[in-house]
Write a protein that holds these residues in place. Structure first.
Motif, PDB file in Angstrom:
ATOM      1  N   UNK A   1      -3.715  13.263  -2.756  1.00 58.47           N
ATOM      2  CA  UNK A   1      -2.321  12.840  -2.576  1.00 58.47           C
ATOM      3  C   UNK A   1      -2.167  11.333  -2.740  1.00 58.47           C
ATOM      4  N   UNK A   2      -1.039  10.909  -3.241  1.00 54.42           N
ATOM      5  CA  UNK A   2      -0.801   9.492  -3.476  1.00 54.42           C
ATOM      6  C   UNK A   2      -0.729   8.695  -2.181  1.00 54.42           C
ATOM      7  N   UNK A   3      -0.361   9.326  -1.095  1.00 51.58           N
ATOM      8  CA  UNK A   3      -0.311   8.598   0.181  1.00 51.58           C
ATOM      9  C   UNK A   3      -1.685   8.096   0.589  1.00 51.58           C
ATOM     10  N   UNK A   4      -2.736   8.808   0.193  1.00 54.80           N
ATOM     11  CA  UNK A   4      -4.088   8.354   0.530  1.00 54.80           C
ATOM     12  C   UNK A   4      -4.467   7.125  -0.283  1.00 54.80           C
ATOM     13  N   UNK A   5      -4.093   7.097  -1.562  1.00 56.06           N
ATOM     14  CA  UNK A   5      -4.353   5.907  -2.373  1.00 56.06           C
ATOM     15  C   UNK A   5      -3.635   4.695  -1.789  1.00 56.06           C
ATOM     16  N   UNK A   6      -2.387   4.897  -1.353  1.00 53.71           N
ATOM     17  CA  UNK A   6      -1.630   3.788  -0.770  1.00 53.71           C
ATOM     18  C   UNK A   6      -2.206   3.370   0.579  1.00 53.71           C
ATOM     19  N   UNK A   7      -2.624   4.335   1.366  1.00 51.00           N
ATOM     20  CA  UNK A   7      -3.172   4.044   2.693  1.00 51.00           C
ATOM     21  C   UNK A   7      -4.465   3.243   2.617  1.00 51.00           C
ATOM     22  N   UNK A   8      -5.287   3.539   1.619  1.00 51.52           N
ATOM     23  CA  UNK A   8      -6.605   2.889   1.518  1.00 51.52           C
ATOM     24  C   UNK A   8      -6.661   1.863   0.379  1.00 51.52           C
ATOM     25  N   UNK A   9      -5.524   1.299   0.022  1.00 52.98           N
ATOM     26  CA  UNK A   9      -5.504   0.335  -1.083  1.00 52.98           C
ATOM     27  C   UNK A   9      -6.302  -0.928  -0.764  1.00 52.98           C
ATOM     28  N   UNK A  10      -6.232  -1.403   0.470  1.00 52.74           N
ATOM     29  CA  UNK A  10      -6.985  -2.615   0.842  1.00 52.74           C
ATOM     30  C   UNK A  10      -8.489  -2.349   0.882  1.00 52.74           C
ATOM     31  N   UNK A  11      -8.964  -1.261   1.537  1.00 50.73           N
ATOM     32  CA  UNK A  11     -10.403  -0.968   1.478  1.00 50.73           C
ATOM     33  C   UNK A  11     -10.918  -0.777   0.049  1.00 50.73           C
ATOM     34  N   UNK A  12     -10.106  -0.177  -0.817  1.00 51.76           N
ATOM     35  CA  UNK A  12     -10.527  -0.005  -2.210  1.00 51.76           C
ATOM     36  C   UNK A  12     -10.674  -1.354  -2.903  1.00 51.76           C
ATOM     37  N   UNK A  13      -9.765  -2.295  -2.589  1.00 53.44           N
ATOM     38  CA  UNK A  13      -9.882  -3.638  -3.153  1.00 53.44           C
ATOM     39  C   UNK A  13     -11.198  -4.289  -2.737  1.00 53.44           C
TER      40      UNK A  13
ATOM     41  N   UNK B   1      -2.380  -4.011  -5.800  1.00 51.98           N
ATOM     42  CA  UNK B   1      -1.178  -4.756  -6.158  1.00 51.98           C
ATOM     43  C   UNK B   1       0.059  -3.875  -5.981  1.00 51.98           C
ATOM     44  N   UNK B   2      -0.034  -2.599  -6.338  1.00 52.30           N
ATOM     45  CA  UNK B   2       1.093  -1.690  -6.137  1.00 52.30           C
ATOM     46  C   UNK B   2       1.453  -1.587  -4.655  1.00 52.30           C
ATOM     47  N   UNK B   3       0.436  -1.462  -3.796  1.00 53.02           N
ATOM     48  CA  UNK B   3       0.693  -1.418  -2.360  1.00 53.02           C
ATOM     49  C   UNK B   3       1.283  -2.717  -1.846  1.00 53.02           C
ATOM     50  N   UNK B   4       0.780  -3.838  -2.349  1.00 49.43           N
ATOM     51  CA  UNK B   4       1.307  -5.146  -1.936  1.00 49.43           C
ATOM     52  C   UNK B   4       2.774  -5.290  -2.336  1.00 49.43           C
TER      53      UNK B   4
ATOM     54  N   UNK C   1       8.315   3.624  -5.070  1.00 52.22           N
ATOM     55  CA  UNK C   1       7.946   2.401  -5.766  1.00 52.22           C
ATOM     56  C   UNK C   1       6.431   2.253  -5.926  1.00 52.22           C
ATOM     57  N   UNK C   2       5.658   2.695  -4.952  1.00 54.94           N
ATOM     58  CA  UNK C   2       4.203   2.609  -5.085  1.00 54.94           C
ATOM     59  C   UNK C   2       3.732   3.399  -6.308  1.00 54.94           C
ATOM     60  N   UNK C   3       4.229   4.619  -6.442  1.00 62.28           N
ATOM     61  CA  UNK C   3       3.853   5.440  -7.591  1.00 62.28           C
ATOM     62  C   UNK C   3       4.283   4.782  -8.893  1.00 62.28           C
ATOM     63  N   UNK C   4       5.491   4.202  -8.896  1.00 62.46           N
ATOM     64  CA  UNK C   4       5.984   3.564 -10.101  1.00 62.46           C
ATOM     65  C   UNK C   4       5.131   2.388 -10.525  1.00 62.46           C
ATOM     66  N   UNK C   5       4.757   1.529  -9.569  1.00 60.19           N
ATOM     67  CA  UNK C   5       3.971   0.354  -9.910  1.00 60.19           C
ATOM     68  C   UNK C   5       2.557   0.724 -10.339  1.00 60.19           C
ATOM     69  N   UNK C   6       1.996   1.782  -9.754  1.00 57.93           N
ATOM     70  CA  UNK C   6       0.679   2.249 -10.191  1.00 57.93           C
ATOM     71  C   UNK C   6       0.740   2.697 -11.651  1.00 57.93           C
TER      72      UNK C   6
END
Length: 405
Positions: free
Chosen positions: A82-94, A141-144, A320-325
């Motif tokens: 799910x996309x919510x997981x990508x958004x939730x863990x965007x900082x750890x992934x960075x 960046x999308x999460x930011x 917007x998160x999905x759009x920027x990704x």
């Protein structure tokens, strides 16, 4: 496997009304067309080199076939996240991306090839960590942008804050060195920030700073200066520094309109180095001609267009998160294809960038599969939200009808 567990594992293929596809068929068809074209061209371009270096003409064909299967499996698995997981863990992934770029510079961990230290050996193949780092940067960046959207649109601080993590990534990439990925990543981040709504004069200033930095990086190393000189006139030294570019241009000249025929390339016979990787497009143009080369460009344009369309739909639905990704991934595909093809035709200085979905290489293919899988997941979630929105009013009207009755 029960229907419940199957539905939770592969939701992208379920829970859609009859007659409505849960994925973008045009995006998937363009991806498959590029991957199959790449497989055929790699088979054509690599057989002689494989026979000479590994004793079997099918060495690269078998390996790339395995990479294609791995990419399709990766696409199926990642599309279930799910996309919510990508958004939730965007900082750890960075952070993971930064650490991996740092590890590749450590002797004994990073693997050096042709003077560049960009890979970590995983036994079966070498992982180019910058391919994953690009994805993680886009997600961050999308999460930011979602968290600081009003600040990005109104102040300089909102625009400049992403520069810090980007600078860390750029510094690590230049240390490898990997100038091509550095340029693609910088352009991707600038494009994402611009599409989020930053002011035009701010974008122009940031763009000028980025061009200046890229220019300074290009002239700080002697080998980059030599590449620039060779780019300006590859025929000044056709058997030395300009060898690759001159041989690539010969391939384009031999291809003419309709090519010499599949498998009939002469340049792949030890004349053009890296014929199945960085210069696969030159062999394609030689064997399939200008017509075949233009069809490949149209496939890339269509692929990028479909990703932008998905991103625009996400913005319209306030996702917007999905759009920027989507925008970030579209910039990556467009940037890498533009640079690789530009290098092949002699319009840009030589860079070590693969042609997405088409060149030989497990890391590039897997990274491309991950990006496509995320876009397909976004398309699915947008369609599901639309369907649920349509079902809601119907249920309300039926309930109201029962109460009146």
């Amino acid at each position: 496997m029960s229907s419940v567990s199957l539905k939770s594992a592969w939701p992208a293929f379920l829970d859609m009304p009859a007659g409505r596809l849960s994925f973008d068929p045009f995006l998937l068809l363009s991806v498959l067309a590029l991957m199959l074209t790449g497989f055929v061209m790699i088979a054509s371009a690599s057989m002689d080199v494989a026979a000479r270096d590994f004793g079997s003409p099918y060495f690269f064909i078998i390996r790339h076939g395995i990479f294609v299967v791995m990419a399709m499996m990766t696409l199926a698995i990642v599309s279930a996240i799910p996309m919510r997981l990508w958004q939730q863990y965007s900082v750890p992934l960075l952070v993971i991306g930064g650490v991996s770029l740092l590890l590749v510079l450590v002797p004994g961990i990073g693997r050096e090839v042709n003077g560049a230290r960009r890979w970590i050996s995983l036994g079966f193949f070498n992982l180019q960590v910058s391919e994953l780092a690009k994805i993680f940067m886009v997600i961050y960046i999308a999460g930011y942008l979602v968290r600081r959207l009003s600040e990005v649109r109104s102040t300089w601080s909102g625009v400049m804050k992403p520069v810090l993590p980007l600078s860390v990534y750029v510094g690590l990439l230049i240390s490898q060195p990997d100038f091509g990925v550095t340029v693609v990543l910088m352009c991707t981040v600038m494009g994402m920030v611009f599409l989020s709504g930053m002011r035009l004069f701010q974008f122009i200033i940031v763009l000028l700073i980025g061009v200046l930095m890229a220019g300074l990086l290009a002239v700080t190393q002697p080998y980059r200066v030599q590449r620039l000189k060779t780019f300006l006139d590859p025929w000044a030294d056709p058997f030395g520094a300009g060898y690759q570019l001159s041989q690539a241009q010969i391939a384009f000249g031999r291809g003419e309109w309709f090519g010499t025929g599949l498998g009939n390339s002469v340049q792949k016979l030890f004349y053009l180095p890296e014929a199945h990787t960085d210069f696969i497009y030159s062999i394609l143009a030689e064997e399939l001609g200008l017509v075949g080369a233009l069809i490949v460009i149209l496939l890339y344009c269509f692929l990028v267009y479909r990703i932008f369309v998905t991103g625009r739909r996400a913005e319209k639905q306030q996702q917007f998160f999905m759009g920027y990704v989507c925008y970030g991934f579209a910039f990556i595909f467009a940037g890498q294809a533009l640079i690789n093809i530009g290098v092949n035709v002699g319009a840009l200085p030589t860079k070590g960038l693969t042609l997405p979905l088409l060149s030989y290489g497990g890391s590039s293919l897997l990274a491309s599969a991950i990006m496509i899988a995320i876009v397909l997941r976004i398309d699915y979630e947008l369609k599901r939200a639309t369907v649920e929105g349509q079902r809601g009013p119907r249920r309300t009207r039926k309930s109201a009808g029962r109460v009146e009755a």
